[in-house]
Design a protein around this motif. Structure first.
Motif, short mmCIF file in Angstrom:
data_model
loop_
_atom_site.label_atom_id
_atom_site.label_comp_id
_atom_site.label_asym_id
_atom_site.label_seq_id
_atom_site.Cartn_x
_atom_site.Cartn_y
_atom_site.Cartn_z
N PRO A 183 0.82 -1.21 0.00
CA PRO A 183 0.00 0.00 0.00
C PRO A 183 0.86 1.27 0.00
CG PRO A 183 0.00 -1.03 2.17
CD PRO A 183 0.69 -1.99 1.24
N VAL A 184 0.34 2.32 -0.62
CA VAL A 184 1.03 3.61 -0.69
C VAL A 184 0.11 4.67 -0.09
CG1 VAL A 184 2.02 5.35 -2.20
CG2 VAL A 184 2.29 2.93 -2.76
N ILE A 185 0.63 5.44 0.84
CA ILE A 185 -0.15 6.51 1.48
C ILE A 185 -0.15 7.74 0.57
CG2 ILE A 185 -0.35 8.00 3.50
CD1 ILE A 185 1.03 5.84 5.12
N ALA A 186 -1.33 8.22 0.23
CA ALA A 186 -1.45 9.38 -0.65
C ALA A 186 -2.71 10.15 -0.30
CB ALA A 186 -1.48 8.92 -2.12
N ARG A 187 -2.90 11.29 -0.98
CA ARG A 187 -4.10 12.07 -0.77
C ARG A 187 -5.34 11.28 -1.22
NH1 ARG A 187 -1.13 15.67 -3.83
NH2 ARG A 187 -2.76 15.52 -5.43
N ALA A 188 -6.48 11.64 -0.70
CA ALA A 188 -7.71 10.92 -1.01
C ALA A 188 -8.05 11.01 -2.49
CB ALA A 188 -8.86 11.47 -0.16
N HIS A 223 -5.85 11.17 -4.95
CA HIS A 223 -4.72 10.75 -5.79
C HIS A 223 -4.56 9.24 -5.72
CE1 HIS A 223 -0.89 10.85 -7.85
NE2 HIS A 223 -0.31 10.22 -6.83
N TYR A 224 -4.38 8.61 -6.84
CA TYR A 224 -4.22 7.16 -6.93
C TYR A 224 -2.86 6.84 -7.53
CZ TYR A 224 -9.25 7.32 -6.19
OH TYR A 224 -10.50 7.56 -5.66
#
Length: 354
Positions: free
Chosen positions: A46-51, A53-54
């Motif tokens: 998993p990659v943490i990003a803005r809601a 942004h994918y």
């Protein structure tokens, strides 16, 4: 779903088998075997990003599944892995980077079958089960059709191996490898594939999947995990209360008044002393033979190494004012292969006798 009565019946049968063969205190002679499917398109971390942004993730292209057969004991000993590649011919390059003792074979789909599983048992597992002398070995496994061929059952009896079949739909509760090993295997495998692609820019193919799988196999099937799996499954040490009762509650929602616990086998043990056959039906009457071949089992399937269901049909004709009532093997002893509703079936010799 697993009913509580089925699980209880399974543990009763397991305890009886362990006591009968003096295996209650011999974890080195209690094994579990199970398959694990491997694909090249691993699941990236998993990659943490803005809601909104994918972030993209890189994986390898899809290929046919490679199957790994794993086996381990309650004492924490893991047999070398056995891999099944899709294709026709086993190339040496497919096993490059494999761990000591690891081997493989080929199948058209990459999945196991009766012949492959028997090869695993005869030429791989028997070679690596340690210090058994004349002692019996208990092998727990699910009831997949590739695991219970007639030929394999006979071979197991000759080699003092007790095949103990788990009840249907209970692998998530009673299969040690599923409980404590294959979950971590998948996480480690995904990480190893992702790391290889990030550090070397190499794609995951069937030519390097063996090296990855072997390294992951020995990390996932380490002694602590194997011992934990057998403990959580209640196999060793034997614990009939190991399965949480709340995990069995959903099955009660599907229980009807017509359900019969007697029709569900909670653990099938193939034993030399008993001469028990999981393929025999006590209610079968051998006098009910085919009127054409005069056999209960067609010659074409009598030597089969897997389960084959034979269809029968009863003659609807009349002889001297009485129903004929002769039974015939469909497809084998007559050109008719299917008898549909409303269809009048006459067995091959009907015209002659009439």
């Amino acid at each position: 779903m697993a009913k509580e009565s089925v699980v209880n019946n399974y543990f009763d049968n397991l305890e009886q088998c362990l006591r009968k063969h003096d295996l209650l205190d011999k974890p080195h002679l209690i094994f579990n075997v199970n398959e694990k499917g491997l694909t090249c398109d691993h699941k990236p971390p998993p990659v943490i990003a803005r809601a909104d942004h994918y972030p993209p993730a890189v994986t390898s292209g899809k290929i046919q599944t490679v199957t790994l057969i794993g086996c381990g004991s309650a004492s924490g000993y893991a047999l070398p892995p056995y891999l099944i590649f899709p294709g026709k011919r086993l190339l040496p390059d497919l096993l490059e980077g494999s761990s000591p003792g690891a081997t493989g074979t080929m199948s058209e789909t990459g999945w196991s079958n009766s012949a492959i599983f028997r090869d695993f048992m005869e030429n791989h597992s028997l070679k690596y089960i340690p210090g058994r002398s004349d002692e019996k070995v208990l092998l727990t496994l699910d009831g997949h059709r590739s695991h219970i061929s007639v030929g394999l059952v006979d071979w197991a009896k000759d080699n003092n191996i007790i095949l103990f079949i788990l009840p249907a739909h209970t692998s998530h509760l009673l299969q040690p490898l599923d409980l404590a090993c294959y979950g971590s295997f998948q996480h480690i495998y995904n990480y190893a594939c992702h790391k290889l692609m990030r550090e070397t820019a190499a794609a995951i193919t069937r030519y390097n999947i063996c090296a990855i799988a072997c390294k992951v196999y020995h990390q996932a099937l380490k002694p602590e995990n194997l011992q934990s799996g057998f403990k959580r499954a209640g196999i060793y040490p034997l614990n009939k209360e190991a399965v949480p009762r709340q995990d069995l509650i959903p099955a009660e929602l599907y229980t009807s008044d017509t359900d019969s616990d007697a029709t569900v086998e909670g653990g099938i043990c193939v034993d030399v002393a008993d001469g028990y056959s999981m393929f025999a039906d006590e209610d079968d009457d051998e006098s009910d033979e085919c009127c054409v071949c005069n056999l209960f089992t067609p010659k074409e399937v009598s030597g089969a190494t897997s389960l084959i269901f034979t269809k029968w049909a009863q003659c609807d004709g009349m002889i001297n004012g009485r129903p004929c009532l002769h039974w015939t093997h469909l497809a084998f002893c007559t050109e008719v292969s299917v008898v549909r509703r409303g269809y009048k079936f006459l067995y091959p010799h009907y015209k002659e006798e009439k």
